[in-house]
Every structure is written in structure tokens, then in C-alpha cells.
Design an enzyme around this catalytic site. Structure first.
Site, mmCIF file in Angstrom:
data_model
loop_
_atom_site.group_PDB
_atom_site.id
_atom_site.type_symbol
_atom_site.label_atom_id
_atom_site.label_comp_id
_atom_site.label_asym_id
_atom_site.label_seq_id
_atom_site.Cartn_x
_atom_site.Cartn_y
_atom_site.Cartn_z
ATOM 1 N N HIS A 44 0.827 -1.197 0.000
ATOM 2 C CA HIS A 44 0.000 0.000 0.000
ATOM 3 C C HIS A 44 0.866 1.253 0.000
ATOM 4 C CE1 HIS A 44 -2.864 2.885 2.149
ATOM 5 N NE2 HIS A 44 -3.476 2.574 1.011
ATOM 6 N N HIS A 86 -0.286 10.660 -2.815
ATOM 7 C CA HIS A 86 -1.566 10.266 -2.223
ATOM 8 C C HIS A 86 -2.677 11.218 -2.636
ATOM 9 C CE1 HIS A 86 -4.542 10.104 1.179
ATOM 10 N NE2 HIS A 86 -4.467 8.836 0.845
#
Length: 368
Positions: A44, A86
Site C-alpha cells: 500500500h 496520495h
């Protein structure tokens, strides 16, 4: 089963699932053999529990820990290049505030309905962004990662794909804020598909998934590529494209039978938050598992859940460890192996992990 076998099996399974979606919607169900026999482990944002997220160091760490896929979140630059961040704002993950030459780039914008003042990728060319250096985004929780601040530039999508190809792992890009970027004339779908194709990540069996929390861009992608698509599903709220278009449905509607049937018309899988699989109560303790994994499988959808994190702060109360009154309790490592093992037992097809080694270790213990 080797890592590459899992990657290829996962891609082929997604293809098989996509191929049976129409039949499943009509009442059939995919054979168990249509899914990989072991869940895949997705790094992740790389190994973001151990290195600042979305850096080549984080991706390399995830690969060294045995992750089957590495996950870059994708945003666009002013000159239409795709980079791994992100979000499109920069202050919390780079040293942009230390660059006086960019002081006038600080702006107030509304992204997906939320107003913030920051620096934004779409106001920088790639060359300008590459002068910034990455930093740990949540230093209070991950203070050990701060030592790596300032060491690396923001990676391009090409660099992430080159790394994946070099080490024989899959890639799992997520398009971030696609409606927002579309409205700026910086659509990400076309350059993403073209770049993936250039590096041989072109369709089922190539070790690639594309994911998004929005639905409209996935439906567009379904007409543009054969790459398996994954509909991310948050534990609350609604896809922003629904909000923008006035569609009254929420994520809660998407996990209902009709919602899953609709998703199966354009995607090969779902990526639900863990609390949609096992809810937590007001004290943070786990409740009774839902039927979502079973329901999704009946619709021919793979299930890749997110996010497994080591710190007590992010774990269900059942799997936290240590003295809750001790300093550093929230950021201390808990029983992550026990937590991910619960999810494996539900039959999930993959897990997103901030520390892939923990999920790989639990998988080895569970599957041999």
C-alpha cells in the site's frame, strides 16, 4: 505458490471473473478455480509503514518484503505527466514549504468538495515538482520514517512501472480525484492507459489492476482498456462523481446486491474498507462479519480489502497490544498477523498492507 505465479494468477482470475460477470448477474457463480488459491499482498503506497509513502524506497521495500503488487496513487502535473502522490496537495508529503521560489503557488482550492489552502500538483510542471523532496505524511504516528525525509524526489508513474518490471511484480495504480482533474482538462485515464501499455501492463494476465473510489472514470476505462478494474468502496460517504452529478447513491448502496450487480457490469473486483467486512462498534471492537465477500464472489467480483496497518492506532481494539496509558501506545505495533488472518479466513482475494512482510508472514502461516 511463487510471487510471480500469484501475480499472474490474480490477473488471470480477474479476467475470468470479468468474463463471467454477465452470467453471474443472471444467477450463476464463478468456479472457485477462477480465483487465485492464495490472497495477493499489495504494498500500500509501497511499504509505507517503513518508508515515506509513494517513494521508490517504499516500493523497493515492499518488493523486498514479498509484496505481489505495488500501489501508486496517481495525480497529474500541469504538463500532463502522472506522478505518484496520495493527493494533489503537497505540503504534508513534501518539503514544498521550504522552497521560496514556489511561495506564490500556494492557493486555496476546493477538491472533492473540501476547501484547503496548499500547493497543488496541477500548478507545477514535472521538472518543478522534481525539485521537491518527499517527507513522511503522518510523522506523529510514524516518527521513525522522518529520518528518510528529504532523500527522494516524487516518482513518476514510469519510474514505478520500470521498478515493477525490473523485479517481476504487479502494479496497482489508483486514479486520485479523477472528476476534479477532468474539470481542469487534465484527464488521467488516457495517459494512464497509454503508459501502462508502453510498459507491457496491457490487460488480464499482465499483473495489473486499476482502481478508483469514483465510478465514472472506471466506466470510461472499461471502454478504453482490458486491464481489470477495481471499484474501491469506502466505509462511509459516496463516490464524488455521484455527489457531483446528483446521484443519490452512497457507498452503502454499492455493497448491496443491486450495487454489486451494477459494479460487475464494468469492473472485475471491489476494494472495500475492512469495516465493511467486519464492522467495529463504538469501542473499536470487532462485530459479526458481513456477507459482503460471499455476495461479491457470487457476482463474480474479486475482493481486495484495505488497509492493514501495524500500529495500534489503526487496528481493531481486539488486536491492539500493550498498555493503553503508556507513551507511544497508539503508534506501537499490535497483533497485525492475527488481524489479517481473520480477513484471510473470510475468503478475501487480496489485502492492501502498509507493512507487506506482516501480511506475507500471515499468509505463509495460513496457507503454507
Amino acid at each position: 505458490m511463487s510471487r510471480m505465479t500469484r501475480v499472474l494468477a490474480g490477473g488471470l482470475a480477474a479476467a475470468a471473473v470479468a468474463g463471467v460477470c454477465t452470467a453471474v448477474a443472471g444467477g450463476g457463480s464463478p468456479a472457485a478455480a477462477d480465483r487465485a488459491s492464495e490472497p495477493v499482498v499489495i504494498g500500500h503506497r509501497g511499504a509505507s509503514g517503513l518508508r515515506p509513502e509513494h517513494t521508490l524506497a517504499a516500493y523497493r521495500m515492499a518488493i523486498s518484503q514479498g509484496a505481489d503488487y505495488i500501489e501508486p496513487d496517481i495525480v497529474a502535473t500541469k504538463d500532463r505527466r502522472l506522478v505518484a502522490r496520495h493527493d494533489n496537495w503537497l505540503a504534508d508529503s513534501t518539503d514544498v514549504e521550504q522552497h521560496p521560489e514556489f511561495a506564490d503557488r500556494r492557493k486555496t482550492k476546493t477538491v472533492d468538495g473540501v476547501t484547503r489552502t496548499d500547493w497543488f500538483t496541477e500548478d507545477f510542471t514535472l521538472a518543478e515538482l522534481r525539485t521537491l523532496r518527499t517527507e513522511e505524511r503522518i510523522p506523529a504516528t510514524r516518527p521513525d520514517n522522518v529520518v528518510f525525509n528529504g532523500l527522494e524526489p516524487i516518482p513518476t508513474l514510469e519510474e514505478v512501472l520500470e521498478l515493477a518490471r525490473q523485479h517481476g511484480v504487479g502494479v496497482y495504480p489508483e486514479t486520485k480525484h479523477p472528476t476534479y482533474f477532468d474539470e481542469l482538462g487534465l484527464s488521467m485515464e488516457e495517459p494512464l492507459v497509454a503508459t501502462l501499455r508502453r510498459y507491457g501492463f496491457d490487460g488480464p494476465g499482465d499483473g495489473v489492476y486499476i482502481q478508483s473510489f469514483e465510478t465514472a472514470n472506471l466506466r470510461d476505462l472499461a471502454r478504453m482498456t482490458k486491464v481489470p478494474l477495481v471499484q474501491l468502496i469506502n466505509g462511509s460517504g459516496a463516490p464524488y462523481d455521484f455527489v457531483e452529478s446528483g446521484d443519490g447513491r452512497t457507498y452503502a448502496d454499492l455493497v448491496k446486491p443491486e450495487g454489486l450487480k451494477w459494479i460487475a457490469s464494468y469492473a472485475a473486483g471491489i476494494g472495500p474498507a475492512t469495516n465493511l467486512l467486519i464492522p467495529v462498534d463504538s469501542t473499536g471492537r470487532l462485530g459479526r462479519p458481513t456477507t459482503l465477500v460471499r455476495d461479491a464472489h457470487r457476482r463474480g467480483l474479486t475482493v481486495h480489502t484495505w488497509t492493514i496497518r501495524n500500529e495500534n492506532e489503526f487496528l481493531p481494539a481486539d488486536h491492539r497490544q500493550g498498555n493503553a496509558t503508556a507513551p507511544g501506545y497508539r503508534s506501537a505495533t499490535g497483533d497485525v498477523g492475527g488481524w489479517v488472518t481473520r480477513l484471510y479466513r473470510l475468503g478475501v482475494d487480496g489485502v492492501f498492507c502498509d507493512d507487506p512482510s506482516a501480511c506475507v508472514g500471515a499468509r505463509t502461516a495460513a496457507y503454507g
